[in-house]
Design an enzyme around this catalytic site. Structure first.
Site, PDB file in Angstrom:
ATOM      1  N   SER A 145       8.577  -2.515   3.936  1.00 66.02           N
ATOM      2  CA  SER A 145       8.066  -3.907   4.740  1.00 66.02           C
ATOM      3  C   SER A 145       9.212  -4.710   4.868  1.00 66.02           C
ATOM      4  CB  SER A 145       6.975  -4.468   3.530  1.00 66.02           C
ATOM      5  OG  SER A 145       6.700  -5.839   4.036  1.00 66.02           O
ATOM      6  N   TYR A 158       3.684  -7.243  -4.511  1.00 64.63           N
ATOM      7  CA  TYR A 158       4.046  -6.473  -3.407  1.00 64.63           C
ATOM      8  C   TYR A 158       5.390  -6.523  -2.877  1.00 64.63           C
ATOM      9  CZ  TYR A 158       3.406  -5.166   1.583  1.00 64.63           C
ATOM     10  OH  TYR A 158       3.480  -4.469   2.686  1.00 64.63           O
TER      11      TYR A 158
HETATM   12  P1  NAD Z   1      -4.025  -0.259   5.625  1.00 65.05           P
HETATM   13  O1  NAD Z   1      -4.820  -0.817   4.607  1.00 65.05           O
HETATM   14  O2  NAD Z   1      -4.703   0.122   6.990  1.00 65.05           O
HETATM   15  O3  NAD Z   1      -3.778   1.514   5.078  1.00 65.05           O
HETATM   16  C1  NAD Z   1      -3.310   1.635   3.988  1.00 65.05           C
HETATM   17  C2  NAD Z   1      -3.683   2.986   3.653  1.00 65.05           C
HETATM   18  O4  NAD Z   1      -3.085   3.471   2.251  1.00 65.05           O
HETATM   19  C3  NAD Z   1      -5.291   3.294   3.516  1.00 65.05           C
HETATM   20  O5  NAD Z   1      -5.421   4.337   4.046  1.00 65.05           O
HETATM   21  C4  NAD Z   1      -5.493   3.511   2.085  1.00 65.05           C
HETATM   22  O6  NAD Z   1      -6.557   4.204   1.676  1.00 65.05           O
HETATM   23  C5  NAD Z   1      -4.250   4.028   1.632  1.00 65.05           C
HETATM   24  N1  NAD Z   1      -4.157   4.006   0.084  1.00 65.05           N
HETATM   25  C6  NAD Z   1      -4.314   2.885  -0.719  1.00 65.05           C
HETATM   26  N2  NAD Z   1      -4.188   3.495  -2.000  1.00 65.05           N
HETATM   27  C7  NAD Z   1      -4.035   4.512  -1.897  1.00 65.05           C
HETATM   28  C8  NAD Z   1      -4.117   5.598  -3.051  1.00 65.05           C
HETATM   29  N3  NAD Z   1      -3.809   5.490  -4.540  1.00 65.05           N
HETATM   30  N4  NAD Z   1      -3.849   6.850  -2.778  1.00 65.05           N
HETATM   31  C9  NAD Z   1      -3.721   7.262  -1.297  1.00 65.05           C
HETATM   32  N5  NAD Z   1      -3.769   6.384  -0.450  1.00 65.05           N
HETATM   33  C10 NAD Z   1      -4.037   5.253  -0.678  1.00 65.05           C
HETATM   34  O7  NAD Z   1      -2.639  -0.679   5.659  1.00 65.05           O
HETATM   35  P2  NAD Z   1      -1.503  -0.342   6.840  1.00 65.05           P
HETATM   36  O8  NAD Z   1      -1.207  -1.876   7.270  1.00 65.05           O
HETATM   37  O9  NAD Z   1      -1.902   0.760   7.738  1.00 65.05           O
HETATM   38  O10 NAD Z   1      -0.442  -0.193   5.801  1.00 65.05           O
HETATM   39  C11 NAD Z   1       0.381   1.028   5.749  1.00 65.05           C
HETATM   40  C12 NAD Z   1       1.775   0.745   4.984  1.00 65.05           C
HETATM   41  O11 NAD Z   1       2.541  -0.231   5.793  1.00 65.05           O
HETATM   42  C13 NAD Z   1       1.541   0.227   3.744  1.00 65.05           C
HETATM   43  O12 NAD Z   1       2.754   0.735   2.702  1.00 65.05           O
HETATM   44  C14 NAD Z   1       1.982  -1.128   4.016  1.00 65.05           C
HETATM   45  O13 NAD Z   1       2.434  -1.894   2.641  1.00 65.05           O
HETATM   46  C15 NAD Z   1       2.851  -1.103   4.988  1.00 65.05           C
HETATM   47  N6  NAD Z   1       3.212  -2.285   5.804  1.00 65.05           N
HETATM   48  C16 NAD Z   1       1.981  -2.801   6.498  1.00 65.05           C
HETATM   49  C17 NAD Z   1       2.219  -3.850   7.225  1.00 65.05           C
HETATM   50  C18 NAD Z   1       1.120  -4.427   8.370  1.00 65.05           C
HETATM   51  O14 NAD Z   1       1.442  -5.716   8.907  1.00 65.05           O
HETATM   52  N7  NAD Z   1       0.258  -3.815   8.630  1.00 65.05           N
HETATM   53  C19 NAD Z   1       3.528  -4.731   7.449  1.00 65.05           C
HETATM   54  C20 NAD Z   1       4.617  -3.999   6.530  1.00 65.05           C
HETATM   55  C21 NAD Z   1       4.290  -3.250   5.684  1.00 65.05           C
END
Ligand code: NAD
Length: 261
Positions: A145, A158
């Site tokens: 991130s 986080y």
């Molecule tokens: P999201 O909440 O849409 O998806 C996250 C996914 O992780 C979900 O499918 C959830 O079920 C899964 N998950 C959570 N706990 C789990 C576990 N114990 N076992 C298996 N799966 C599990 O979020 P996203 O935005 O798609 O995020 C994906 C990644 O990108 C994450 O690591 C997040 O920190 C990172 N990220 C997202 C953003 C953003 O703006 N969306 C920014 C920076 C980083």
């Protein structure tokens, strides 16, 4: 499309929504075979798998908690049983919750660290074992991130987890560089996914976030997936240990935009 990716086998953790779904679907366009992991949202994972197939790839969905060793084992087993191999492992699963550090319960802390950091370790370990046992020049991609670099008050667990992912990625990249196993991270900024749905539904909060992005817009999950495809491909053959930010410039000290300061 990177033609060498055709028929390569990938595991994508947390693939039932958001960035994980977009990466799975993009891998489908590359003709890859994808193990789509989900934690609770079977429907979301199945929809992603259907799109992967429609896009020209193949997919299976596997329920597993990536914060457990058994969960990570289930995913490598599914790759081998269904597709006979493993080439790319994407540690994408992640979670966050907002809480002041003085009020953060140990449970809050452990949950986030367990998925975001321990999950990355466990997935990486499974992939490394397979790659070294089979003498494969495999590829690992960790979802970090912008908060591996930018502090984020009220999200200390986080930020700590993503800072951990950064140095974990660099360390493992160095440890396995001689075997040609590449390990990289992606650092998304603000991306339109369910993790942000509530925040971006509020026009005021959305405007606040947008004002922190030099390019002036929220990113799409497909724009993160495009970078994952490049990192997975042979086009990035000399790239290891980096975090590639996909953030519209969010890490560029946007408060200085326009010559302020
Ligand atoms: P999201 O909440 O849409 O998806 C996250 C996914 O992780 C979900 O499918 C959830 O079920 C899964 N998950 C959570 N706990 C789990 C576990 N114990 N076992 C298996 N799966 C599990 O979020 P996203 O935005 O798609 O995020 C994906 C990644 O990108 C994450 O690591 C997040 O920190 C990172 N990220 C997202 C953003 C953003 O703006 N969306 C920014 C920076 C980083």
């Amino acid at each position: 499309v990177y033609s060498e990716l055709k028929n390569r086998v990938a595991v994508v953790t947390g693939g039932s929504k958001g960035i994980g779904t977009a990466i799975s679907e993009r891998f489908g366009k590359e003709g890859m075979k994808v193990v789509i992991n989900y934690h609770s949202d079977e429907k979301g994972a199945q929809a992603a798998a259907d799109t992967v197939k429609k896009n020209g790839g193949d997919a299976v969905i596997v329920q597993a908690d990536i914060g457990s060793e058994e969960g990570a084992q289930k995913l490598i087993d599914a790759a081998v049983e269904n597709f006979g191999d493993l080439d790319v492992w994407v540690n994408n699963a992640g979670m966050e919750n907002q809480v002041a550090t003085k009020d953060m319960s140990l449970d809050d802390w452990n949950k986030v660290i367990n998925v975001n950091l321990t999950g990355v370790f466990l997935g990486t370990k499974m992939a490394l074992r397979y790659f070294t046992d089979h003498n494969k020049q495999g590829n690992i991609i960790n979802m970090s991130s912008v908060h591996e670099q930018i502090p984020w008050p009220t999200f200390a667990h986080y930020a700590a987890s993503k800072g951990g992912v950064k140095l974990f990625t660099q360390t493992v990249a160095m440890e396995y560089a001689k075997q040609n196993i590449r390990v990289n991270a992606i650092g998304p900024g603000a991306i339109n996914t369910p993790i942000n749905a509530e925040k971006f539904a509020d026009p005021e909060q959305k405007a606040t976030t947008t004002s922190m992005i030099p390019m002036g817009r929220i990113g799409d999950p497909e724009e993160v997936a495009a970078v994952a495809a490049w990192l997975a491909s042979d086009e990035s053959s000399y790239v290891t240990g980096i975090t590639m930010f996909v953030d519209g410039g969010m890490t560029l000290y946007p408060s200085f935009q326009g010559g302020r300061g």
